[in-house]
Design a protein around this motif. Structure first.
Motif, PDB file in Angstrom:
ATOM      1  N   PRO A  45       0.802  -1.230   0.000  1.00 16.81           N
ATOM      2  CA  PRO A  45       0.000   0.000   0.000  1.00 16.81           C
ATOM      3  C   PRO A  45       0.833   1.277   0.000  1.00 16.81           C
ATOM      4  O   PRO A  45       0.513   2.234  -0.707  1.00 16.81           O
ATOM      5  N   SER A  46       1.933   1.294   0.758  1.00 13.58           N
ATOM      6  CA  SER A  46       2.748   2.514   0.785  1.00 13.58           C
ATOM      7  C   SER A  46       3.490   2.695  -0.538  1.00 13.58           C
ATOM      8  O   SER A  46       3.698   3.833  -0.978  1.00 13.58           O
ATOM      9  N   MET A  47       3.864   1.603  -1.193  1.00 14.19           N
ATOM     10  CA  MET A  47       4.506   1.719  -2.504  1.00 14.19           C
ATOM     11  C   MET A  47       3.516   2.233  -3.540  1.00 14.19           C
ATOM     12  O   MET A  47       3.877   3.014  -4.420  1.00 14.19           O
ATOM     13  N   TYR A  50       3.285   5.896  -3.241  1.00 14.94           N
ATOM     14  CA  TYR A  50       4.487   6.610  -3.661  1.00 14.94           C
ATOM     15  C   TYR A  50       4.485   6.873  -5.164  1.00 14.94           C
ATOM     16  O   TYR A  50       4.791   7.970  -5.616  1.00 14.94           O
ATOM     17  N   TYR A  51       4.144   5.842  -5.943  1.00  7.78           N
ATOM     18  CA  TYR A  51       4.179   5.982  -7.396  1.00  7.78           C
ATOM     19  C   TYR A  51       2.863   6.571  -7.906  1.00  7.78           C
ATOM     20  O   TYR A  51       1.800   6.266  -7.390  1.00  7.78           O
ATOM     21  N   PRO A  52       2.929   7.394  -8.933  1.00  5.58           N
ATOM     22  CA  PRO A  52       1.683   7.956  -9.481  1.00  5.58           C
ATOM     23  C   PRO A  52       0.861   6.846 -10.141  1.00  5.58           C
ATOM     24  O   PRO A  52       1.403   5.811 -10.525  1.00  5.58           O
ATOM     25  N   PRO A  53      -0.450   7.032 -10.274  1.00  7.96           N
ATOM     26  CA  PRO A  53      -1.278   6.003 -10.898  1.00  7.96           C
ATOM     27  C   PRO A  53      -0.841   5.773 -12.343  1.00  7.96           C
ATOM     28  O   PRO A  53      -0.551   6.713 -13.073  1.00  7.96           O
ATOM     29  N   TYR A  54      -0.800   4.497 -12.715  1.00  9.35           N
ATOM     30  CA  TYR A  54      -0.327   4.116 -14.048  1.00  9.35           C
ATOM     31  C   TYR A  54      -1.481   4.159 -15.034  1.00  9.35           C
ATOM     32  O   TYR A  54      -2.465   3.443 -14.892  1.00  9.35           O
TER      33      TYR A  54
END
Length: 110
Positions: A45-47, A50-54
């Motif tokens: 969940p934290s990863m 961190y990354y923007p939605p693909y």
């Protein structure tokens, strides 16, 4: 009373009761169980935060979003042309049955 005077069986019973009360795993033989890793907080969940939605960017999505642009998808044009050629040779997808009488399955004998 010192620790040397307490029987090992009494200590084991105390440990068993403590595990029941605090809902922990009773493991007198100290066998590896992986409980440490199962209790650990999940990273996923934290990863994901961190990354923007693909969102995969495609020409079809751009054409749908901005119809005023005169953009031609060459790959789609080639695919449609090949599909027409296959249909002319009789290699296209079969026609859909409109009713049960048109269906090949209903014509099969059982």
């Amino acid at each position: 009373m010192t620790m040397a005077n307490i029987a090992p069986s009494a200590l084991a019973a105390l440990t068993r009761v403590r595990c029941q009360i605090f809902q922990t795993a009773y493991n007198p033989a100290s066998i590896r169980t992986g409980a440490k890793y199962l209790r650990k907080r999940l990273r996923g969940p934290s990863m994901m935060k961190y990354y923007p939605p693909y969102e995969q960017l495609s020409l079809a999505k751009l054409m749908k979003q901005y119809p005023e642009w005169d953009v031609v998808d060459e790959d789609e044009q080639i695919r449609l042309r090949d599909l027409d050629q296959r249909k002319k040779r009789g290699k296209g997808a079969p026609k859909k049955a409109k009713s049960m009488e048109d269906s090949r399955r209903s014509k099969r004998k059982r």
